[in-house]
Each structure stands twice: as C-alpha cells, then as structure tokens.
Write a protein that holds these residues in place. Structure first.
Motif, short mmCIF file in Angstrom:
data_model
loop_
_atom_site.label_atom_id
_atom_site.label_comp_id
_atom_site.label_asym_id
_atom_site.label_seq_id
_atom_site.Cartn_x
_atom_site.Cartn_y
_atom_site.Cartn_z
N PRO A 250 0.81 -1.22 0.00
CA PRO A 250 0.00 0.00 0.00
C PRO A 250 0.84 1.27 0.00
CG PRO A 250 -0.87 -1.58 1.57
CD PRO A 250 0.47 -2.10 1.13
N LEU A 251 2.01 1.23 0.66
CA LEU A 251 2.89 2.39 0.65
C LEU A 251 3.49 2.61 -0.73
CD1 LEU A 251 4.65 1.84 4.08
CD2 LEU A 251 2.90 3.54 3.52
N GLY A 252 3.82 1.51 -1.42
CA GLY A 252 4.27 1.64 -2.79
C GLY A 252 3.16 2.19 -3.68
N GLY A 253 1.92 1.74 -3.42
CA GLY A 253 0.79 2.28 -4.16
C GLY A 253 0.60 3.75 -3.88
N GLN A 254 0.79 4.14 -2.62
CA GLN A 254 0.71 5.56 -2.25
C GLN A 254 1.72 6.38 -3.05
OE1 GLN A 254 2.55 6.43 1.41
NE2 GLN A 254 1.84 8.56 1.52
N ARG A 255 2.94 5.90 -3.06
CA ARG A 255 3.98 6.60 -3.81
C ARG A 255 3.65 6.61 -5.29
NH1 ARG A 255 9.54 7.25 -2.71
NH2 ARG A 255 10.53 8.28 -4.48
N GLY A 256 3.14 5.49 -5.79
CA GLY A 256 2.84 5.39 -7.21
C GLY A 256 1.76 6.35 -7.66
N VAL A 257 0.66 6.44 -6.89
CA VAL A 257 -0.42 7.32 -7.33
C VAL A 257 0.01 8.78 -7.29
CG1 VAL A 257 -2.22 5.70 -6.63
CG2 VAL A 257 -1.49 7.46 -5.02
N SER A 258 0.83 9.14 -6.33
CA SER A 258 1.29 10.53 -6.25
C SER A 258 2.30 10.84 -7.34
CB SER A 258 1.89 10.81 -4.87
OG SER A 258 3.02 9.99 -4.61
N GLU A 259 3.21 9.92 -7.59
CA GLU A 259 4.23 10.20 -8.59
C GLU A 259 3.69 10.13 -10.01
OE1 GLU A 259 6.81 11.55 -7.80
OE2 GLU A 259 6.91 11.09 -5.66
N LEU A 260 2.68 9.30 -10.24
CA LEU A 260 2.08 9.27 -11.57
C LEU A 260 1.44 10.62 -11.88
CD1 LEU A 260 1.35 7.83 -14.15
CD2 LEU A 260 -0.65 6.87 -13.00
N VAL A 261 0.79 11.20 -10.89
CA VAL A 261 0.25 12.55 -11.09
C VAL A 261 1.37 13.53 -11.39
CG1 VAL A 261 -0.87 14.49 -9.94
CG2 VAL A 261 -1.86 12.23 -9.77
N ARG A 262 2.49 13.41 -10.70
CA ARG A 262 3.61 14.32 -10.94
C ARG A 262 4.13 14.17 -12.37
NH1 ARG A 262 5.20 12.93 -5.33
NH2 ARG A 262 4.81 14.76 -4.04
N VAL A 263 4.17 12.94 -12.86
CA VAL A 263 4.59 12.73 -14.24
C VAL A 263 3.64 13.46 -15.19
CG1 VAL A 263 4.84 11.01 -16.08
CG2 VAL A 263 5.73 10.53 -13.79
N LEU A 264 2.35 13.29 -14.96
CA LEU A 264 1.36 13.94 -15.82
C LEU A 264 1.41 15.46 -15.68
CD1 LEU A 264 -1.67 11.54 -15.22
CD2 LEU A 264 -0.07 11.53 -17.14
N VAL A 265 1.64 15.93 -14.46
CA VAL A 265 1.71 17.37 -14.23
C VAL A 265 2.90 17.99 -14.95
CG1 VAL A 265 2.15 19.12 -12.46
CG2 VAL A 265 0.36 17.41 -12.11
N VAL A 266 4.04 17.28 -14.98
CA VAL A 266 5.18 17.80 -15.72
C VAL A 266 4.81 17.98 -17.19
CG1 VAL A 266 7.48 17.24 -16.58
CG2 VAL A 266 6.98 16.99 -14.18
N GLY A 267 4.03 17.05 -17.74
CA GLY A 267 3.57 17.21 -19.10
C GLY A 267 2.71 18.45 -19.26
N LEU A 268 1.84 18.73 -18.29
CA LEU A 268 1.03 19.94 -18.31
C LEU A 268 1.90 21.19 -18.24
CD1 LEU A 268 -1.84 18.91 -15.85
CD2 LEU A 268 -2.04 19.20 -18.32
N VAL A 269 2.92 21.15 -17.39
CA VAL A 269 3.83 22.28 -17.26
C VAL A 269 4.54 22.53 -18.58
CG1 VAL A 269 5.94 23.10 -16.14
CG2 VAL A 269 4.15 22.02 -14.78
N ALA A 270 4.99 21.46 -19.24
CA ALA A 270 5.70 21.61 -20.51
C ALA A 270 4.81 22.27 -21.57
CB ALA A 270 6.18 20.25 -21.00
N ILE A 271 3.52 21.92 -21.59
CA ILE A 271 2.60 22.49 -22.56
C ILE A 271 2.30 23.95 -22.23
CG2 ILE A 271 0.23 22.41 -23.45
CD1 ILE A 271 0.35 19.38 -23.10
N ALA A 272 2.00 24.21 -20.95
CA ALA A 272 1.56 25.54 -20.56
C ALA A 272 2.71 26.53 -20.37
CB ALA A 272 0.74 25.46 -19.27
#
Length: 486
Positions: A250-272
């Motif tokens: 579950p802790l790995g899942g916690q880290r995974g869900v947060s970091e996946l959002v960070r990956v997607l957010v970096v893509g948003l930052v690159a576009i904007a």
C-alpha cells in the motif's frame, strides 16, 4: 550525543526521544537532498535546457521509487515491531527477505525502463531538444536502481533499531563522492571528458554504489553493533516475503499514485509553460524536497518509535508520539515557510543563475506559493507515520489517491489552453481553461492543505476507535500488526 537506547524508545520522554532519533535522519535527508541538488547546481551553470532535462526525468524516477518503498518501508515497520518485542532473530529474517524483495522488484521495473528510455521520454511529450539528454540521464540513473533499493532497505533496518546515526554516516560518505565526481564528469577535468547531463547521472551512480558498500559493511558488523545480519538469517522465507510485501505494497501504491500525477503534471507544465515553466517547476521541486527533509526525518523516526512501542504493548505512547511529532513539524514548518517567502528570489538565483527572465519569474512565484503551505505538507508526513507504524498502510494509499487525483490533477489541468491536447502518454485532457502554468503551482498548494486537514480528521476518528490499542494487541499475538486490517 544522539545515542538512543532501546529502553528509551519505549520508556523515555516522547518529545526528547523523538527529536534525538529524528536529528540524524534530518541531517541524513539533508545530505541526500544536497546530493540531488548537486546536479541542479552544476547543470544550472550549463544551460536552462540542462536543468529542464533533469527536471523532466525526476517524476519518472520518483514513480519507479514506489517499488523501492514497498521493500524499504515495509521492512522498517516490521523490523521495528520485532525489535520492540525483543525478537532479534525475527528482525534479521525480515531484513534479509526485505532486501530480496527490493532487489527483485526494482530489477523487474528497471530493465525495461533502461531499454526503452527514449520511447518513455518521448511519450511524455518532451521537446525534441530535451528528449535525448533526458533519456540518457534517466537510463543511467535507473540502471543502478536495484542496488540503491537494497541499500535503502538495509539502512531502514538501522533506523528501525534506533541507530539513526548509521544512516547519516552512509549518506555523508555518498554525498562526498558526488560532490567530487559531479563537476569533474559534467565539465571534464584532465583526461576525463566533459559529459554534461550524462556526467551528472554518473556522479549520482557512483555515490549510490559507495553508499551501498558502506551500509553492507555496517550490517556485517564493521564499525557498528546495533543491528547486524548473521549467517543464520541468510535464507529465503516465503512467509516473511509475503508479510513485507503486504505491509509495504500500500505504501508503494501511495507513492505510485502521487508520482504518476507528478509525471502527468510535468507534461502539463511543458505544454503551458515551455522550457521556462519546466525549469521553474524543477527549481520548486528541488527546493521543496529540501524543505520537507525535517518532516521526512520525523516520519522515519516516528514510524520506528511507534512500531517499537506497539511491539512493547504501549499503544498510548504510540499515539502520543504521532501527536507530538505532528505538532513539532507544523510549528517548525510555519517558520520555514516564512523564510522561503522572504528569500524566494535569492534561492532561485543561487540554484539556477542562468535562467531566462521568464524562468526566474516563474521560479520565484512557485517558491512563494509553496512556502505558504509547508506547514500542511510537513504535518501530513507525521500523521501518516501513525498509521504506518500501526501497519495501517492502506490509509496512506487512500489519502494520496484523494489528494493527488481528486484535488491536484483536476486543478492542474486548468493550466492548458482549451484547444490543447495533453501530450503525456497521448492522454487528451482538453478542454482546459488556459490559466497558464501558474494553475499548476496553485494546484500543488491547495492539495497540500486539503490533504492535511482531511487526514487529521481521519486520524482523530480512528484513534477514538482504538486503532493503536488494536494494533498493539495484534502485535503481541502475531509478532506484527495485521497489514490487511484497515
């Protein structure tokens, strides 16, 4: 000065013992972050693109780190509980099998990432000018991830026993290696060619290998005697492997869900925001990583202290450890945020003096926005320590699922223009609202505050329901709290 014996962990003054345990961990994490900042510091003197290339790879590295967390933190929690119950043989058995989980799990994800680094970076929607150097940096770092995972897992065993100074010693040795290697490999000295971004990655790799050798020497009894691996523990125990995975997953899942959002957010930052936006996000990410070090150290110390007290059938003391630790962090982080708010410009200039005017302006803005929510970000770590120490690790997973996916990502999407298509992994999120990259910065701040307040309310509810008393009872019956009970 910072020595804490096992009796003090279960019987000494809570605040004092917690601070003594946390102090070397805070110093260790400062050293760890300084190790990461070395890259930004030197590459900031190469070009803005060099800083952006490393920044683009950071969320991917952190996402892969979710696999490391499964073994490293799962092992720490179980070793602490066994140490509190004076089951040293069981603690050593957990350590060995936890290290095997770390090695096997991280190798399974590292190999395909190294082989397909170019395709992965391309899927993030990276600018072609950044894609090549980003892929190179990522492949080099991830290639040695399994070794780093084993080192982290063994280090956490020392933390579980209260020997937090051992972890500090290992980290100091590692950063000294990187401090020497990074500038030599980035800029070239004598016969060593200038490798740029690849040189920064190689310096980090050398530091990690040095740290692994150091901590394994300690575990073999060279220079330390608090926690030691013996030959009788060197055996695969399927039951222990399952237990480590059950607590850590579950802790790995916690880290995974947060970091996946960070990956997607970096893509948003690159576009904007383009390269300037990515560079600003990188500066903010590096500085906030440094800022949360005290909270992370307190969390690690509290998890060990809570686990040992539950193993020793002291649930009230486990609860008090969580409350005291959270109060200390919130107060300290209010002061820390005030300092960053006042000196955001100076911090930006120190880390990345060659940013463009747009990059500097965005960096200063992001640092100021982050500063006003540090108290919430830091307090979340110690609240989660209470749940984790009681093996209720699924709470951490659900908390981050809500924080990142229900709050942060939807707000961040507002950054992109209404006509844009989000390029990360080809996911389309249009229509956006065209608020610009600043919307991403505010999304981070709002999610930090909402996450802390929600988790605090749930902590109050579960403690009234007897969470710690139940966990202590299960620890006494089985040698560890039941990870499936949440």
């Amino acid at each position: 000065m910072f020595d804490v014996d096992r009796e003090a962990i279960t019987d000494g003054p809570v605040g004092r013992v917690l601070l003594l345990l946390a102090a070397p961990l805070v110093a260790q994490n400062l050293v760890y972050v300084a190790n990461a900042l070395v890259d930004t510091f030197w590459l900031g003197r190469v070009s803005e693109d060099a800083v952006a290339a490393v920044g683009l790879s950071l969320p991917v590295q952190s996402l892969l780190g979710a696999v490391v967390v499964v073994a490293a933190v799962g092992t720490q929690i179980l070793v602490a509980q066994r140490a509190g119950g004076e089951d040293d043989a069981g603690a050593r058995r957990v350590a060995v099998n936890g290290a095997l989980v770390a090695l096997g799990g991280t190798a399974a994800v590292a190999i395909p990432v190294v082989l397909y680094a170019d395709e992965l970076v391309g899927a993030l929607g990276a600018d072609p000018a950044l894609a090549g150097t980003t892929a190179t940096y990522l492949a080099i770092i991830v290639a040695v991830l399994p070794l780093g995972a084993v080192g982290d897992t063994v280090e956490n065993c020392f933390t579980a026993y209260g020997d937090t100074r051992a972890v500090l010693h290992v980290s100091v040795g590692s950063v000294l290696v990187n401090l020497v290697a990074a500038p030599v490999l980035i800029f070239g000295v004598g016969p060593v060619p200038a490798l740029g971004v690849a040189g920064a990655a190689l310096g980090t790799v050398l530091a990690g290998v040095a740290g692994l050798i150091h901590v394994l020497a300690y575990a073999a009894g060279v220079g330390r005697d608090t926690f030691r691996l013996t030959r009788d523990a060197l055996a695969v125990d399927p039951g222990t492997v399952r237990e480590v995975v059950a607590v850590g997953l579950p802790l790995g899942g916690q880290r995974g869900v947060s970091e996946l959002v960070r990956v997607l957010v970096v893509g948003l930052v690159a576009i904007a925001g383009g390269a300037a936006g990515v560079a600003a996000y990188t500066v903010g990410a590096r500085v906030s990583t440094l800022a949360i070090v005290p909270a992370l150290g307190m969390q690690q110390a509290a998890q060990s202290m809570i686990g040992q007290n539950l193993g020793a059938d002291a649930p009230r003391r486990a609860r008090r450890t969580t409350v005291v630790g959270t109060g200390l962090v919130v107060v300290g982080f209010l002061a820390l945020g005030a300092v960053q708010l006042l000196f955001a410009g100076a911090i930006t200039d120190l880390l990345a003096p060659d940013l463009t005017a747009a990059g500097r302006s965005l960096s200063v803005l992001y640092l100021r926005i982050l500063a006003v929510t540090y108290w919430a970000l830091g307090g979340t770590y110690t609240l989660l320590a209470g749940f984790n120490g009681a093996s209720r690790t699924r709470t951490s997973f659900v908390a981050d699922l809500v924080k990142y996916w229900a709050v942060r990502f939807p707000i961040a999407v507002a950054a992109v223009p209404a006509t844009a298509t989000f390029g990360a992994f080809g996911v389309a999120v249009a229509p956006g609202l065209g608020w610009g990259v600043e919307a991403v910065f505010w999304a981070v701040a709002v999610s930090n505050v909402v996450g802390f307040l929600g988790l605090g309310a749930y902590f109050a509810y579960t403690t009234r329901q007897g969470m710690f008393a139940n966990a202590a009872e299960r620890a006494g019956e089985t040698g560890s709290a039941d990870p499936a009970d949440d």
